[in-house]
Design a protein around this motif. Structure first.
Motif, PDB file in Angstrom:
ATOM      1  N   ASP A 152       0.804  -1.094   0.127  1.00 29.18           N
ATOM      2  CA  ASP A 152      -0.025   0.074   0.082  1.00 29.18           C
ATOM      3  C   ASP A 152       0.874   1.445   0.114  1.00 29.18           C
ATOM      4  N   TYR A 153       0.831   2.022  -1.132  1.00 31.41           N
ATOM      5  CA  TYR A 153       1.577   3.298  -1.120  1.00 31.41           C
ATOM      6  C   TYR A 153       0.660   4.329  -1.320  1.00 31.41           C
ATOM      7  N   TYR A 154       1.117   5.487  -1.061  1.00 28.93           N
ATOM      8  CA  TYR A 154       0.667   6.782  -1.175  1.00 28.93           C
ATOM      9  C   TYR A 154       0.797   7.620  -2.576  1.00 28.93           C
ATOM     10  N   ILE A 155      -0.229   8.039  -3.328  1.00 30.20           N
ATOM     11  CA  ILE A 155      -0.037   8.753  -4.321  1.00 30.20           C
ATOM     12  C   ILE A 155      -0.635   9.966  -4.288  1.00 30.20           C
ATOM     13  N   ALA A 156       0.355  11.120  -4.445  1.00 29.87           N
ATOM     14  CA  ALA A 156      -0.194  12.445  -4.259  1.00 29.87           C
ATOM     15  C   ALA A 156      -1.282  12.923  -5.162  1.00 29.87           C
ATOM     16  N   PRO A 157      -2.433  13.447  -4.733  1.00 24.65           N
ATOM     17  CA  PRO A 157      -3.642  13.884  -5.725  1.00 24.65           C
ATOM     18  C   PRO A 157      -3.031  14.596  -6.761  1.00 24.65           C
ATOM     19  N   MET A 160      -1.290  12.590  -9.346  1.00 21.25           N
ATOM     20  CA  MET A 160      -2.440  11.776 -10.073  1.00 21.25           C
ATOM     21  C   MET A 160      -2.863  12.435 -11.147  1.00 21.25           C
ATOM     22  N   VAL A 161      -3.550  13.777 -10.703  1.00 20.47           N
ATOM     23  CA  VAL A 161      -4.550  14.451 -11.656  1.00 20.47           C
ATOM     24  C   VAL A 161      -3.494  14.780 -12.944  1.00 20.47           C
ATOM     25  N   LYS A 194       9.983  11.425  -7.938  1.00 17.22           N
ATOM     26  CA  LYS A 194       9.370  11.821  -9.466  1.00 17.22           C
ATOM     27  C   LYS A 194       8.903  10.609 -10.180  1.00 17.22           C
ATOM     28  N   THR A 195      10.036   9.674 -10.225  1.00 23.63           N
ATOM     29  CA  THR A 195       9.900   8.388 -10.735  1.00 23.63           C
ATOM     30  C   THR A 195       8.966   7.406 -10.155  1.00 23.63           C
ATOM     31  N   PHE A 196       9.073   7.433  -8.872  1.00 24.29           N
ATOM     32  CA  PHE A 196       8.469   6.519  -8.255  1.00 24.29           C
ATOM     33  C   PHE A 196       6.894   6.655  -8.240  1.00 24.29           C
ATOM     34  N   GLN A 197       6.820   8.001  -7.982  1.00 22.92           N
ATOM     35  CA  GLN A 197       5.264   8.450  -7.913  1.00 22.92           C
ATOM     36  C   GLN A 197       4.678   8.259  -9.427  1.00 22.92           C
ATOM     37  N   THR A 198       5.353   8.228 -10.511  1.00 16.73           N
ATOM     38  CA  THR A 198       4.985   8.041 -11.828  1.00 16.73           C
ATOM     39  C   THR A 198       4.730   6.342 -11.942  1.00 16.73           C
ATOM     40  N   GLU A 199       5.547   5.710 -11.560  1.00 15.31           N
ATOM     41  CA  GLU A 199       5.491   4.161 -11.635  1.00 15.31           C
ATOM     42  C   GLU A 199       4.090   3.714 -10.860  1.00 15.31           C
ATOM     43  N   ILE A 201       1.630   5.228 -10.455  1.00 12.97           N
ATOM     44  CA  ILE A 201       0.554   5.693 -11.110  1.00 12.97           C
ATOM     45  C   ILE A 201       0.044   4.864 -12.469  1.00 12.97           C
ATOM     46  N   PHE A 202       1.328   4.368 -12.968  1.00 16.67           N
ATOM     47  CA  PHE A 202       1.342   3.470 -14.134  1.00 16.67           C
ATOM     48  C   PHE A 202       0.425   2.393 -13.640  1.00 16.67           C
ATOM     49  N   ARG A 203       1.022   1.639 -12.508  1.00 22.09           N
ATOM     50  CA  ARG A 203       0.382   0.230 -12.022  1.00 22.09           C
ATOM     51  C   ARG A 203      -1.013   0.470 -11.642  1.00 22.09           C
ATOM     52  N   ALA A 204      -1.500   1.869 -11.164  1.00 15.03           N
ATOM     53  CA  ALA A 204      -2.852   2.034 -10.740  1.00 15.03           C
ATOM     54  C   ALA A 204      -3.738   1.930 -12.133  1.00 15.03           C
ATOM     55  N   MET A 205      -3.039   2.471 -13.145  1.00 18.41           N
ATOM     56  CA  MET A 205      -3.935   2.619 -14.274  1.00 18.41           C
ATOM     57  C   MET A 205      -3.912   1.566 -15.240  1.00 18.41           C
TER      58      MET A 205
END
Length: 449
Positions: A152-157, A160-161, A194-199, A201-205
């Motif tokens: 479970d990781y946190y994605i900044a809103p 994500m937008v 930056k890279t980790f948050q992007t990954e 979001i990729f996994r979530a989408m």
């Protein structure tokens, strides 16, 4: 061989149990390599003469009594398979041409694409019980699926937008009456995730991107990095078309490969890469990899995402608004607390304690708290090494134990606030030493003398 050019042949005896004599006959010119006698002659052997003429192409052959005789016309050498047309399905003996050619060549391994004896089954894959070919393996490894991101990781809103809207707009650009930039540039301070948050979001989408690094933007051959970008772009387009999955092209740390810092020397590859990215942004559905343009060769539009620390070091026309959308990522205190809390969630650290840690070490990047948690593991790792026998035979036990799966289980330590704060202060001291010491100046101060 004597002075007259004659060669004495003798019969070679075979063990008695076979009761046969192996005989050789040579009746051709000097280019003969002593082939074995034909099958019909083996069955009905004839007596060999005491001497056989071995003539040369410059002079006629001589008989036993010294007279000249005309040489017999020799049969043409057998036609090699490699000299035949590659469009023939069968060779001269009715065998499969490709398989026979693979047996003839010393540099061809026919078992790479398929098992030996299996022809044209190059794309069956492992699910049919055959060895998969190299192209099949490459297609499986061209994209990244982020299966290792478990938990479970946190994605900044806001993150994500921005990323979500950029991907969606590029996929439905034909339905929009606006100009949609192809490239999204995510930039900000070092170690801010930056890279980790992007990954995440990729996994979530469910996006499977094709990922490049700044190290691939330079080559000893002119034009190779630009061609590589176009090939990776087309690969992402094929993922969309053939696999029916969302995909994009991501280039990490682009300013490290294309940025201009001080008196940095630019190369022709820098210019070609910048020109390639600009051309992709202007013509995202027409991408050439070196072949002639074809009207039917239309590529799916693939969004491009780049990360960096300072986009101002890039070529200005590349980052203009029509080509690149910019997003500056600087996490606020709430984002930092939520991200760090998910990081320490398994260690039993409460959210209030995480807030205390963040307030104790302000103005630190997110990677600082990851290094803090790793530093807190040091004592437990030393104890674990002592339990398996010490450092004397550590290498042997680690390698053999990892292969056999017999390494003792490492039990994570129970973190306390005191241990975490101590680890944090030690990291801060290391940062200060690097900032204040500047040993490079000490090394170079006497170079002018």
């Amino acid at each position: 061989m004597d002075s007259g050019g004659f060669f004495l042949w003798r019969q070679k005896k075979i063990p008695k149990k076979k009761k046969k004599t192996q005989m050789f006959l040579c009746n051709c010119n000097s280019e003969c390599f002593f082939p074995k006698i034909p099958l019909n002659l083996r069955r009905n052997p004839r007596p060999l003469p005491a001497r056989i003429t071995f003539s040369s192409p410059q002079s006629p052959s001589q008989s036993l009594d010294g007279g000249e005789v005309e040489p017999k016309p020799s049969d043409p050498p057998p036609k090699q398979i490699s000299e035949q047309s590659s469009y023939e399905a069968k060779d001269s003996e009715g065998r499969d041409y490709l398989y026979a050619l693979g047996q003839e060549s010393q540099n061809m391994n026919i078992s790479v694409g398929a098992r030996s004896g299996v022809i044209d089954d190059l794309f069956v894959g492992k699910f049919l019980g055959k060895d998969s070919d190299i192209v099949f393996d490459y297609r499986q490894k061209a994209t990244r699926s982020f299966e290792y991101l478990q938990g479970d990781y946190y994605i900044a809103p806001i993150f994500m937008v921005i990323l979500f809207s950029h991907i969606v707009k590029n996929y439905i650009v034909q339905q929009l009456d606006v100009k949609v930039p192809l490239i999204l540039g995510i930039w900000g301070g070092k170690g801010q995730g930056k890279t980790f948050q992007t990954e995440l979001i990729f996994r979530a989408m469910g996006v499977e991107p094709v990922i490049m690094s700044a190290g691939e933007l330079e080559s000893e051959r002119a034009g190779e990095p630009g061609k590589l970008i176009r090939e990776r772009y087309r690969t992402a387009s094929q993922v969309i078309q053939n696999q029916g999955k969302l995909s994009c092209l991501m280039i990490n740390d682009i300013d490290a490969g294309l940025g201009i810092f001080g008196h940095t020397q630019r190369t022709v590859n820098n210019q070609i890469v910048v020109g390639t990215l600009m051309n992709l942004a202007d013509n995202p559905t027409r991408v050439s990899v070196g072949q002639k343009w074809r009207e039917s060769d239309v590529t799916h539009r693939v969004p491009i995402i780049v990360t960096g620390n300072d986009l101002s070091t890039l070529y200005a026309p590349l980052i203009r608004d029509g080509r690149m959308e910019k997003f500056y990522w600087q996490p606020v205190r709430e984002d930092i607390i939520n991200i760090v809390y998910r990081m320490f969630d398994k260690d039993g650290i409460s959210k209030d304690e995480v807030e205390s840690i963040v307030d104790t070490f302000p103005n630190q990047a997110l990677d600082f708290y990851g290094a803090l948690r790793s530093r807190a593991y040091d004592q437990s790792i030393l104890q674990w090494v002592s339990d398996i026998g010490g450092h004397e035979n550590l290498g042997e036990k680690l390698l053999k134990g990892r292969k056999s799966g017999k390494l003792p289980t490492f039990i994570p330590p129970k973190h306390t606030m005191e241990a975490l704060l101590e680890a944090g202060h030690s990291l801060v001291e290391e940062q200060k030493l690097i900032t204040n010491s500047r040993l490079s100046k000490e090394y170079m101060k006497n170079m002018d003398d």
